[in-house]
Design an enzyme around this catalytic site. Sequence first.
Site, PDB file in Angstrom:
ATOM      1  N   ARG A  28       0.820  -1.218   0.000  1.00 28.65           N
ATOM      2  CA  ARG A  28       0.000   0.000   0.000  1.00 28.65           C
ATOM      3  C   ARG A  28       0.852   1.266   0.000  1.00 28.65           C
ATOM      4  O   ARG A  28       0.473   2.267   0.617  1.00 28.65           O
ATOM      5  CB  ARG A  28      -0.940   0.033   1.210  1.00 28.65           C
ATOM      6  N   ARG A  32      -3.820   6.731   0.675  1.00 31.32           N
ATOM      7  CA  ARG A  32      -4.353   7.965   1.266  1.00 31.32           C
ATOM      8  C   ARG A  32      -3.404   8.721   2.174  1.00 31.32           C
ATOM      9  O   ARG A  32      -3.660   9.880   2.493  1.00 31.32           O
ATOM     10  CB  ARG A  32      -5.647   7.644   2.032  1.00 31.32           C
ATOM     11  N   ARG A  41      -7.204  10.753  -6.450  1.00 33.60           N
ATOM     12  CA  ARG A  41      -8.368   9.970  -6.010  1.00 33.60           C
ATOM     13  C   ARG A  41      -9.637  10.822  -6.095  1.00 33.60           C
ATOM     14  O   ARG A  41     -10.674  10.349  -6.552  1.00 33.60           O
ATOM     15  CB  ARG A  41      -8.116   9.491  -4.585  1.00 33.60           C
ATOM     16  N   ASP A  78      -6.842  -3.308  -7.254  1.00 32.55           N
ATOM     17  CA  ASP A  78      -7.370  -3.880  -6.020  1.00 32.55           C
ATOM     18  C   ASP A  78      -7.699  -5.351  -6.248  1.00 32.55           C
ATOM     19  O   ASP A  78      -8.024  -5.746  -7.371  1.00 32.55           O
ATOM     20  CB  ASP A  78      -8.621  -3.137  -5.551  1.00 32.55           C
ATOM     21  N   TYR A 154     -14.452 -12.242   0.669  1.00 23.36           N
ATOM     22  CA  TYR A 154     -15.226 -11.026   0.377  1.00 23.36           C
ATOM     23  C   TYR A 154     -16.472 -11.348  -0.446  1.00 23.36           C
ATOM     24  O   TYR A 154     -17.540 -10.759  -0.255  1.00 23.36           O
ATOM     25  CB  TYR A 154     -14.361 -10.002  -0.369  1.00 23.36           C
TER      26      TYR A 154
HETATM   27  O1  CP3 Z   1      -0.032  -1.684  -2.443  1.00 27.14           O
HETATM   28  C1  CP3 Z   1      -0.343  -0.817  -3.300  1.00 27.14           C
HETATM   29  O2  CP3 Z   1       0.060   0.373  -3.234  1.00 27.14           O
HETATM   30  C2  CP3 Z   1      -1.190  -1.238  -4.484  1.00 27.14           C
HETATM   31  C3  CP3 Z   1      -2.594  -1.090  -4.354  1.00 27.14           C
HETATM   32  C4  CP3 Z   1      -3.456  -2.017  -3.541  1.00 27.14           C
HETATM   33  C5  CP3 Z   1      -4.728  -1.594  -3.051  1.00 27.14           C
HETATM   34  N1  CP3 Z   1      -5.355  -2.673  -2.505  1.00 27.14           N
HETATM   35  C6  CP3 Z   1      -5.253  -0.224  -3.175  1.00 27.14           C
HETATM   36  C7  CP3 Z   1      -6.373   0.201  -2.312  1.00 27.14           C
HETATM   37  C8  CP3 Z   1      -3.317  -3.371  -3.206  1.00 27.14           C
HETATM   38  C9  CP3 Z   1      -2.141  -4.297  -3.439  1.00 27.14           C
HETATM   39  C10 CP3 Z   1      -4.522  -3.769  -2.566  1.00 27.14           C
HETATM   40  C11 CP3 Z   1      -4.792  -5.142  -2.097  1.00 27.14           C
HETATM   41  C12 CP3 Z   1      -5.966  -5.422  -1.284  1.00 27.14           C
HETATM   42  N2  CP3 Z   1      -7.235  -4.897  -1.409  1.00 27.14           N
HETATM   43  C13 CP3 Z   1      -6.019  -6.395  -0.253  1.00 27.14           C
HETATM   44  C14 CP3 Z   1      -4.880  -7.292   0.153  1.00 27.14           C
HETATM   45  C15 CP3 Z   1      -3.914  -6.603   1.042  1.00 27.14           C
HETATM   46  C16 CP3 Z   1      -4.456  -6.264   2.394  1.00 27.14           C
HETATM   47  O3  CP3 Z   1      -4.557  -5.047   2.671  1.00 27.14           O
HETATM   48  O4  CP3 Z   1      -4.791  -7.183   3.153  1.00 27.14           O
HETATM   49  C17 CP3 Z   1      -7.333  -6.399   0.277  1.00 27.14           C
HETATM   50  C18 CP3 Z   1      -7.838  -7.270   1.396  1.00 27.14           C
HETATM   51  C19 CP3 Z   1      -8.097  -5.453  -0.484  1.00 27.14           C
HETATM   52  C20 CP3 Z   1      -9.552  -5.139  -0.338  1.00 27.14           C
HETATM   53  C21 CP3 Z   1      -9.776  -3.723   0.026  1.00 27.14           C
HETATM   54  N3  CP3 Z   1      -9.561  -2.661  -0.826  1.00 27.14           N
HETATM   55  C22 CP3 Z   1     -10.265  -3.210   1.243  1.00 27.14           C
HETATM   56  C23 CP3 Z   1     -10.624  -4.044   2.464  1.00 27.14           C
HETATM   57  C24 CP3 Z   1     -10.320  -1.822   1.115  1.00 27.14           C
HETATM   58  C25 CP3 Z   1     -10.878  -0.830   2.112  1.00 27.14           C
HETATM   59  C26 CP3 Z   1      -9.934  -0.535   3.205  1.00 27.14           C
HETATM   60  C27 CP3 Z   1      -9.365   0.822   3.018  1.00 27.14           C
HETATM   61  O5  CP3 Z   1      -8.147   0.984   3.263  1.00 27.14           O
HETATM   62  O6  CP3 Z   1     -10.124   1.740   2.678  1.00 27.14           O
HETATM   63  C28 CP3 Z   1      -9.833  -1.494  -0.183  1.00 27.14           C
HETATM   64  C29 CP3 Z   1      -9.694  -0.143  -0.754  1.00 27.14           C
HETATM   65  C30 CP3 Z   1      -8.347   0.267  -1.249  1.00 27.14           C
HETATM   66  N4  CP3 Z   1      -7.505  -0.494  -2.011  1.00 27.14           N
HETATM   67  C31 CP3 Z   1      -7.738   1.533  -1.032  1.00 27.14           C
HETATM   68  C32 CP3 Z   1      -6.497   1.502  -1.706  1.00 27.14           C
HETATM   69  C33 CP3 Z   1      -5.501   2.606  -1.834  1.00 27.14           C
HETATM   70  C34 CP3 Z   1      -8.349   2.692  -0.271  1.00 27.14           C
HETATM   71  C35 CP3 Z   1      -9.540   3.231  -1.001  1.00 27.14           C
HETATM   72  C36 CP3 Z   1      -9.490   4.714  -1.332  1.00 27.14           C
HETATM   73  O7  CP3 Z   1      -8.453   5.242  -1.725  1.00 27.14           O
HETATM   74  O8  CP3 Z   1     -10.547   5.320  -1.203  1.00 27.14           O
END
Ligand code: CP3
Length: 345
Positions: A28, A32, A41, A78, A154
């Site tokens: 990540r 944000r 975003r 994602d 999920y």
């Molecule tokens: O690592 C990186 O920089 C690459 C981008 C990346 C995202 N999600 C961007 C994201 C990667 C590799 C993921 C993987 C991901 N997504 C996982 C596996 C890793 C982990 O964290 O366990 C999972 C379980 C998800 C599912 C997911 N996506 C959730 C549960 C959420 C909401 C939680 C949150 O932080 O808001 C997301 C949203 C998400 N994916 C965001 C980002 C940057 C935030 C959303 C936003 O910017 O509004």
Amino acid sequence: MRDPVLLPPLLRALNGEPLATPPVWLMRQAGRYLAEYRAVRASAGDFLDLCHSPDKAAEVTLQPIRRYGFDAAILFSDILVVPDSLGQKVTFAEGEGPRLTPIRTSEDLAVLSKIGFQDKVRTVWRTVSLLREALDPNVALIGFAGSPWTVATYMVEGRGSKDYIAVKKMAYGDPGLFARLIEILSDATFDYLIGQVDAGAQVLQLFDSWAGVLPEDQFRRWVIEPTKALVQRLKAARPGIKIIGFPKGAGVLAEDYANETGVDGISLDSSQKLSWAVETLSPRFTLQGNLDPILLVSGGPALDRAVDHILEVTKGVPFIFNLGHGIVPETPPENVAALMKRIRK
Ligand code: CP3
């Protein structure tokens, strides 16, 4: 710029080479906590729209590379792009995390279809090619997907979960139906990842964020077996590809996961004992991890001590510096700069 005739440090580490200064990237690393991410975003509308806008997704991927000089860029996308592209309804409500129309029965399963899948994920492959063109050859490009088990959690729960009752009820009570879901996901994930490799990804990471919630026999059946099959298919189709597995929360079962799945690298969460992993898994597997992401929120001497400990324990073995899980939005960006300085001092 470092010597371009050598492989990028991340690939050298994944080839089993211990490096005096380990390569570093952070899960990540785009997100944000960075003002420049929040700006893009805000201009993108929906989160999934951002994932499907190649120019914007490439831009947010590159932002942390420009700021910190990480050794690898990870495609911005994602893990839930796969169920969305298979036809399940997926939304990201502001500040609430993902919501999906849950799949609980064989009738629900019928909404999933490979028809149109490739057309839907083509935008992600396009992002990968834009990134490969833009990146310095010393910076490795990582593609990724969720592992079938974690994506299935999920899809069945319909959201993030604390107890995993719905998905376990299906996996334990109707394993035939659950196996069909895992099969559909494995197949789509294979195509999705092959497209990323063909577009320029040199490394793939499989995120199994909820691997740690299953008892041993179910872990073997729904985490190890599908991952092993996926890794075998990927390596047979694209022999040079390097694969990192992230079985978060697996504890000592991470050893079986590493030995049985065929991954090259194993990403360790913050609860793993690093010296145990070094003794048990090095140098056959490249280790990655495992700084607690919350140390990046607090910073200061506790962060420095933890970084030094990780560097000390992994000295002389193939290693990639990373976190034990993703950066959280509360992270002050200057703490990431301090981390990079300490690793490369
Ligand atoms: O690592 C990186 O920089 C690459 C981008 C990346 C995202 N999600 C961007 C994201 C990667 C590799 C993921 C993987 C991901 N997504 C996982 C596996 C890793 C982990 O964290 O366990 C999972 C379980 C998800 C599912 C997911 N996506 C959730 C549960 C959420 C909401 C939680 C949150 O932080 O808001 C997301 C949203 C998400 N994916 C965001 C980002 C940057 C935030 C959303 C936003 O910017 O509004």
